[in-house]
Design an enzyme around this catalytic site. Structure first.
Site, PDB file in Angstrom:
ATOM      1  N   TYR A   1     -41.523 -36.910 -50.855  1.00 30.94           N
ATOM      2  CA  TYR A   1     -41.147 -35.982 -49.770  1.00 30.94           C
ATOM      3  C   TYR A   1     -40.921 -34.583 -50.352  1.00 30.94           C
ATOM      4  O   TYR A   1     -41.396 -33.585 -49.806  1.00 30.94           O
ATOM      5  CB  TYR A   1     -39.877 -36.507 -49.099  1.00 30.94           C
ATOM      6  CG  TYR A   1     -39.387 -35.680 -47.927  1.00 30.94           C
ATOM      7  CD1 TYR A   1     -40.022 -35.729 -46.689  1.00 30.94           C
ATOM      8  CD2 TYR A   1     -38.260 -34.859 -48.055  1.00 30.94           C
ATOM      9  CE1 TYR A   1     -39.558 -34.986 -45.615  1.00 30.94           C
ATOM     10  CE2 TYR A   1     -37.789 -34.116 -46.984  1.00 30.94           C
ATOM     11  CZ  TYR A   1     -38.436 -34.186 -45.767  1.00 30.94           C
ATOM     12  OH  TYR A   1     -37.981 -33.435 -44.695  1.00 30.94           O
TER      13      TYR A   1
ATOM     14  N   THR B   1     -31.159 -36.160 -36.364  1.00 29.01           N
ATOM     15  CA  THR B   1     -32.360 -36.509 -35.587  1.00 29.01           C
ATOM     16  C   THR B   1     -32.766 -37.947 -35.892  1.00 29.01           C
ATOM     17  O   THR B   1     -32.190 -38.590 -36.779  1.00 29.01           O
ATOM     18  CB  THR B   1     -33.564 -35.624 -35.986  1.00 29.01           C
ATOM     19  OG1 THR B   1     -33.924 -35.959 -37.338  1.00 29.01           O
ATOM     20  CG2 THR B   1     -33.265 -34.143 -35.897  1.00 29.01           C
TER      21      THR B   1
HETATM   22  N1  NAD Z   1     -33.782 -34.243 -39.918  1.00 29.57           N
HETATM   23  C1  NAD Z   1     -33.559 -33.697 -41.103  1.00 29.57           C
HETATM   24  O1  NAD Z   1     -32.519 -33.927 -41.737  1.00 29.57           O
HETATM   25  C2  NAD Z   1     -34.572 -32.748 -41.705  1.00 29.57           C
HETATM   26  C3  NAD Z   1     -34.181 -31.989 -42.827  1.00 29.57           C
HETATM   27  C4  NAD Z   1     -35.107 -31.112 -43.404  1.00 29.57           C
HETATM   28  C5  NAD Z   1     -36.382 -30.991 -42.866  1.00 29.57           C
HETATM   29  N2  NAD Z   1     -36.729 -31.737 -41.783  1.00 29.57           N
HETATM   30  C6  NAD Z   1     -38.090 -31.555 -41.280  1.00 29.57           C
HETATM   31  O2  NAD Z   1     -38.042 -31.180 -39.911  1.00 29.57           O
HETATM   32  C7  NAD Z   1     -39.218 -31.629 -39.244  1.00 29.57           C
HETATM   33  C8  NAD Z   1     -38.827 -32.363 -37.978  1.00 29.57           C
HETATM   34  O3  NAD Z   1     -38.070 -33.500 -38.332  1.00 29.57           O
HETATM   35  P1  NAD Z   1     -37.034 -34.213 -37.336  1.00 29.57           P
HETATM   36  O4  NAD Z   1     -35.797 -34.451 -38.109  1.00 29.57           O
HETATM   37  O5  NAD Z   1     -36.981 -33.515 -36.032  1.00 29.57           O
HETATM   38  O6  NAD Z   1     -37.768 -35.623 -37.212  1.00 29.57           O
HETATM   39  P2  NAD Z   1     -38.135 -36.552 -35.962  1.00 29.57           P
HETATM   40  O7  NAD Z   1     -38.531 -37.840 -36.560  1.00 29.57           O
HETATM   41  O8  NAD Z   1     -37.047 -36.518 -34.945  1.00 29.57           O
HETATM   42  O9  NAD Z   1     -39.410 -35.807 -35.350  1.00 29.57           O
HETATM   43  C9  NAD Z   1     -40.643 -35.774 -36.009  1.00 29.57           C
HETATM   44  C10 NAD Z   1     -41.743 -35.753 -34.971  1.00 29.57           C
HETATM   45  O10 NAD Z   1     -42.998 -35.641 -35.657  1.00 29.57           O
HETATM   46  C11 NAD Z   1     -43.917 -36.469 -34.971  1.00 29.57           C
HETATM   47  N3  NAD Z   1     -45.027 -36.829 -35.827  1.00 29.57           N
HETATM   48  C12 NAD Z   1     -45.033 -37.662 -36.907  1.00 29.57           C
HETATM   49  N4  NAD Z   1     -46.271 -37.799 -37.382  1.00 29.57           N
HETATM   50  C13 NAD Z   1     -47.082 -37.034 -36.600  1.00 29.57           C
HETATM   51  C14 NAD Z   1     -48.478 -36.762 -36.590  1.00 29.57           C
HETATM   52  N5  NAD Z   1     -49.307 -37.346 -37.467  1.00 29.57           N
HETATM   53  N6  NAD Z   1     -48.947 -35.907 -35.659  1.00 29.57           N
HETATM   54  C15 NAD Z   1     -48.132 -35.346 -34.739  1.00 29.57           C
HETATM   55  N7  NAD Z   1     -46.802 -35.593 -34.689  1.00 29.57           N
HETATM   56  C16 NAD Z   1     -46.297 -36.418 -35.608  1.00 29.57           C
HETATM   57  C17 NAD Z   1     -43.096 -37.694 -34.562  1.00 29.57           C
HETATM   58  O11 NAD Z   1     -43.729 -38.448 -33.530  1.00 29.57           O
HETATM   59  C18 NAD Z   1     -41.793 -37.028 -34.115  1.00 29.57           C
HETATM   60  O12 NAD Z   1     -41.830 -36.708 -32.743  1.00 29.57           O
HETATM   61  C19 NAD Z   1     -39.983 -32.475 -40.258  1.00 29.57           C
HETATM   62  O13 NAD Z   1     -41.022 -31.712 -40.831  1.00 29.57           O
HETATM   63  C20 NAD Z   1     -38.921 -32.806 -41.299  1.00 29.57           C
HETATM   64  O14 NAD Z   1     -39.484 -33.063 -42.562  1.00 29.57           O
HETATM   65  C21 NAD Z   1     -35.859 -32.598 -41.178  1.00 29.57           C
END
Ligand code: NAD
Length: 262
Positions: free
Chosen positions: A160, A197
């Site tokens: 990741y 999330t």
């Molecule tokens: N939640 C955290 O703690 C956190 C921290 C740092 C970064 N992030 C980043 O933030 C972003 C959003 O994460 P989140 O926490 O909202 O996660 P989440 O799991 O709630 O949402 C992710 C979304 O991406 C969609 N997705 C996955 N694969 C896909 C694909 N191939 N095509 C289209 N859509 C796809 C999923 O269906 C989901 O709706 C991500 O890039 C994640 O790496 C999250």
């Protein structure tokens, strides 16, 4: 009163859940025409319906960010309806953790496909479609969601971390290259810390922790002592998408309660 994204046309990937859903909703509240894109079509429809019920403008689009033709179809649709795209938010992402020595190519390939290839395909399509932007319009904005993992290493998330570090530097390259060719396109990366999330539920499951245990751990993980709510990350996305950040490109915005500052 005009919104901060009045009449802007925005594509938000990962819009069905978490940070993407909060971002799509906030963008619509700020006057944008929002395309809520996700592989989870039902989730995207749900977010779209909630935006519309609130008086906003949104369309749900099934888009797998790893699929080349899904990207060109999505941009075709947006351009047919509005004539242009102003903002691309690459939010879709996956997390898989665990020790490097126990990892396998299934995990590697899935993380690289969504977190890296997805961002690459999105940026490539956006540059192709945004490059002939009329001078009277402000610069277009691409925002790629990385992570605190794009800044620093932590145990049990090496793949990741590799993908999120890649997103950070790729965003800088896109920014510099677009300006080099005279394209009026900005590109920045956004770096959330731990955010409440569905993705974080997966992290907890892998660590065998309950949400209460995680909240307790979060108190010492960052100086502010708590996780973020998705809307707190969406406010950063709004700044990067809007003209308020118009002199910012190739840069990064951390919204992490001070986590990466230590
Ligand atoms: N939640 C955290 O703690 C956190 C921290 C740092 C970064 N992030 C980043 O933030 C972003 C959003 O994460 P989140 O926490 O909202 O996660 P989440 O799991 O709630 O949402 C992710 C979304 O991406 C969609 N997705 C996955 N694969 C896909 C694909 N191939 N095509 C289209 N859509 C796809 C999923 O269906 C989901 O709706 C991500 O890039 C994640 O790496 C999250």
């Amino acid at each position: 009163m005009a919104g901060r994204l009045d009449k802007r046309v925005a594509i938000v990937t990962g819009g069905a859940s978490g940070i993407g859903a909060a971002t799509a909703t906030l963008f619509a509240q700020e006057g944008a025409n929002v395309f809520v894109c996700d592989v989870n079509e039902a989730g995207a429809e749900e977010v779209t319906a909630a935006i519309r019920a609130d008086g906003g403008d949104a369309h749900a689009v099934r888009l797998d960010v790893t699929n080349e033709s899904d990207w060109s179809d999505a941009f075709d649709l947006v351009i047919q309806r509005h004539g242009r795209t102003d903002v691309l938010m690459n939010v879709a992402g996956l997390f898989r953790g665990g020790p490097l020595e126990d990892s396998d190519l299934v995990a590697f390939d899935s993380l690289v496909a969504v977190n890296l290839k997805g961002v690459y395909l999105g940026c490539r399509e956006a540059v192709r479609r945004m490059k002939s932007r009329p001078n009277e319009l402000p610069w277009a904005s691409i925002v790629n969601v990385s992570s605190t993992a794009g800044f620093i290493g932590t145990p049990n998330s090496s793949i990741y971390t590799m993908t999120k570090g890649g997103v950070r530097l790729f965003s800088k390259a896109v920014a510099v290259e677009a300006a080099h060719y005279g394209y009026r396109i900005r590109c920045n990366s956004l770096h959330p810390g731990g955010t409440d999330t569905a993705m974080f539920d997966g992290v907890l499951a892998e660590r065998g922790m309950s949400r209460e245990q995680q909240r307790e751990a979060a108190r010492t993980r960052n100086p502010m002592g708590r996780m973020a709510e998705p809307i707190e990350i969406a406010y950063g996305a709004l700044f990067l998408a809007s003209d308020e950040s118009r002199f910012m490109t190739g840069s990064e915005l951390a919204l992490d309660g001070g986590y990466a500052a230590r």
